[in-house]
Design an enzyme around this catalytic site. Structure first.
Site, mmCIF file in Angstrom:
data_model
loop_
_atom_site.group_PDB
_atom_site.id
_atom_site.type_symbol
_atom_site.label_atom_id
_atom_site.label_comp_id
_atom_site.label_asym_id
_atom_site.label_seq_id
_atom_site.Cartn_x
_atom_site.Cartn_y
_atom_site.Cartn_z
ATOM 1 N N GLU A 33 -13.123 -10.214 0.037
ATOM 2 C CA GLU A 33 -14.319 -11.074 -0.163
ATOM 3 C C GLU A 33 -14.232 -11.899 -1.440
ATOM 4 O O GLU A 33 -15.179 -12.602 -1.781
ATOM 5 C CB GLU A 33 -15.612 -10.248 -0.243
ATOM 6 C CG GLU A 33 -15.945 -9.386 0.926
ATOM 7 C CD GLU A 33 -17.304 -8.683 0.739
ATOM 8 O OE1 GLU A 33 -17.975 -8.909 -0.278
ATOM 9 O OE2 GLU A 33 -17.676 -7.906 1.629
ATOM 10 N N GLU A 80 -11.852 -13.697 1.246
ATOM 11 C CA GLU A 80 -11.754 -13.700 2.715
ATOM 12 C C GLU A 80 -12.574 -12.580 3.325
ATOM 13 O O GLU A 80 -12.897 -11.605 2.670
ATOM 14 C CB GLU A 80 -10.306 -13.595 3.194
ATOM 15 C CG GLU A 80 -9.412 -12.542 2.598
ATOM 16 C CD GLU A 80 -9.922 -11.173 2.398
ATOM 17 O OE1 GLU A 80 -10.301 -10.528 3.409
ATOM 18 O OE2 GLU A 80 -9.955 -10.700 1.238
#
Lengths: 382, 382
Positions: free
Chosen positions: A350, A207
């Site tokens: 991420e 994310e």
């Protein structure tokens, strides 16, 4: 593949309209889209016990003390139960990154300005952010999805599935409607279904969303009965003197929205975020398609908790990657009941921790396949 | 390379004779061999602070929150200081496995019979034991050294540097003479010097030796002031009802030998083991040659402690790999002052955890090299 997603979007979404106010959006769903979440939840089955017990038998007979390869053994057994294969090869690996903004940023709960979500999403898609080199090392491709960035993204490698231009400011309003939360989960399911259809056999969650430790902590507080003070951390380097303010904002968000802890979709929509909704969908699709899902750090673990609340069997398809340094991470892992394998003091998100874990997972499969048993070594069991 | 080792052995060792009793051995050293340990200790320098600070500056400017990649950042900075290179590439990787027997096995402190050292050393050399697939995954070669197996080994891939046919039974005698302990360390130095001369840029320690958690725990008790009860574990699946017996044997070994805790070579020779002596040499050679050394689990950590006692600068060249499940492992890591990056519940040895860490280390180097800075991304610092 991206074009395919776009054409699928038109099929699944029907009319798709975003108000120019950048604060609300409106979706008109076809009937089948309304059922995607329910159908996916119903597809999730138990692991294949027979393949698992055959794999365990082999691993217990490899030339080593029983159990001495710890989590490598557990992972190999779990993946055999997921894939129903004795020697699965998971060459096609993907990190799926859900990017979205959080309206609560306006309360000053993050060190970085909101625009960093947009900037960093481009960097992730270009492979030059943290998750890039780590994915490259394990041969994994990164799929980037705009599920709610507060900007128009214009790059072919960023899939446009924007539900709204960031969530509402949870200190004063709901993050999103219940329908948007469901739609967010379904976007994750659709993307992941497609990725799996195209061959992916190992998927990691990722994310990007400035401010997303705030909704994460709000949800964990509600679902896990923690006082925000116990689990609110500095996220991406929030100055320590602003931590009590962040905690207060989370308290306020819960107090204003009064999410029902027994209704996880209520919690997600009232104090959650779109990236977490999307990741919940990734996890559910993996479980429904019998693909192992590697959970990244703190934010991803919150999505994993939501997925488990929706269907507890989902947990059997998860592999926890790294123990994030974010304050609430241990509480989240403990609440989920999965212990990470990497202790790297990382807190980037991420999907960086998931990417790093891919190699460990490959090691587990190679261990099972390429070590020999006592019998194969021509010696008795010792 | 193996022939080279043998010819070096003749050069270094001079006359080499083993008594047929298989319990004692005798070495006649040339002058230069006597000085190898001292010379190596004198060669160990500090890390290159200038390269480290340049690397840190770059890493702090990569497109991520400062510090958010945790140990990956620390490893990249450390390796730049070791190699004096901004972007080191450590493609040539080796796991060096020291195999030796422990006379104390006769006391019943291990679940497996002593002959397993011999059998498993062949399996390690063939690449079919635990460390095999894990090394293969990271492209590392395994170098196997017989530094004291209680059997004649006959396989071209096992380098013969046998110092004696296993140590003495430490419950009733010294493990070895002081000269043998020094010789064991020097064997590790010689092998590693040669491996590095041939191109190795990243080295991991490994060992095989049934019963070797017993001398490890005896040494840790003495050096770290632990009561054996606090740190004695089950090793390779010793039945729990024999744990107190193992603890008693360790107490007896310390009480009989009275090792001087301020003289680490006295501790190593009286209650230590040959594999640990050899691994100490691996670690010292790595530090002297400015090559990062990855420390495997519990047994390797004891060797790391000895290397640090001989020269504290050695620690700067070490990278801890995994947190072993063996009871004393946490105490050993804490005493050494290095925190492992992998939490796999492993307890196999052989260098398996070090091999698994190789990929994480490669990830750290790729992160530093292939992520972009804020400036390169064309954006201001956020």
């Amino acid at each position: 593949m991206h074009n395919l997603f776009l054409s699928k979007k038109e099929i699944w979404y029907g009319q798709w309209k975003v108000h120019t106010s950048k604060s609300v959006s409106f979706f008109k769903f076809k009937e089948e889209a309304m059922n995607l979440l329910t159908n996916t939840l119903n597809q999730i089955e138990d692991l294949d016990e027979k393949t698992m017990s055959l794999t365990k038998e082999r691993i217990d007979n490899l030339v080593k003390p029983v159990g001495s390869l710890g989590k490598l053994e557990e992972i190999a057994i779990q993946i055999s139960g997921i894939t129903k294969e004795l020697y699965p090869v998971l060459k096609d690996k993907k990190i799926i990154v859900m990017s979205a903004d959080n309206g609560v940023c306006i309360e000053g709960i993050a060190a970085a300005p909101q625009v960093v979500t947009e900037i960093q999403t481009y960097n992730i898609a270009k492979g030059v952010s943290g998750v890039g080199p780590l994915s490259a090392l394990s041969g994994a491709e990164i799929i980037v999805v705009d599920i709610g960035i507060n900007a128009e993204m214009n790059y072919e490698k960023i899939i446009n599935r924007k539900i709204r231009y960031g969530t509402g400011n949870i200190a004063h309003e709901a993050a999103m409607t219940r329908e948007e939360a469901i739609r967010g989960i379904e976007v994750g399911i659709e993307i992941t279904n497609e990725v799996i259809k195209n061959g992916a056999r190992l998927i990691g969650t990722g994310e990007m969303g400035i401010g997303n430790t705030t909704p994460s902590t709000a949800m964990l507080s509600v679902l896990g009965n923690y006082h925000p003070e116990e689990i609110t951390g500095v996220g991406a380097n929030l100055p320590l003197d602003r931590l009590s303010h962040k905690t207060a904002v989370i308290e306020k968000a819960i107090s204003y929205n009064q999410p029902d802890k027994n209704d996880v979709l209520d919690v997600l929509s009232k104090v959650g975020s779109l990236d977490i909704a999307g990741m919940t969908g990734i996890i559910l699709s993996c479980a429904a398609n019998r693909v192992p899902c590697v959970i990244d750090g703190y934010i991803s673990t919150i999505a994993a908790i939501i997925a488990c609340k929706l269907n507890p069997k989902t947990k059997k398809y998860m592999i926890a990657s790294h123990a994030s340094m974010e304050k609430g991470a241990k509480a989240a892992s403990d609440y989920l009941g999965l212990q990470p394998m990497l202790d790297m003091n990382m807190r980037l998100g991420e999907g960086s921790g998931a990417a790093l874990a891919f190699n460990i997972i490959e090691a587990a499969l190679l261990m099972n396949k390429n070590m020999i048993t006592f019998e194969e070594a021509g010696i008795g069991v010792v």
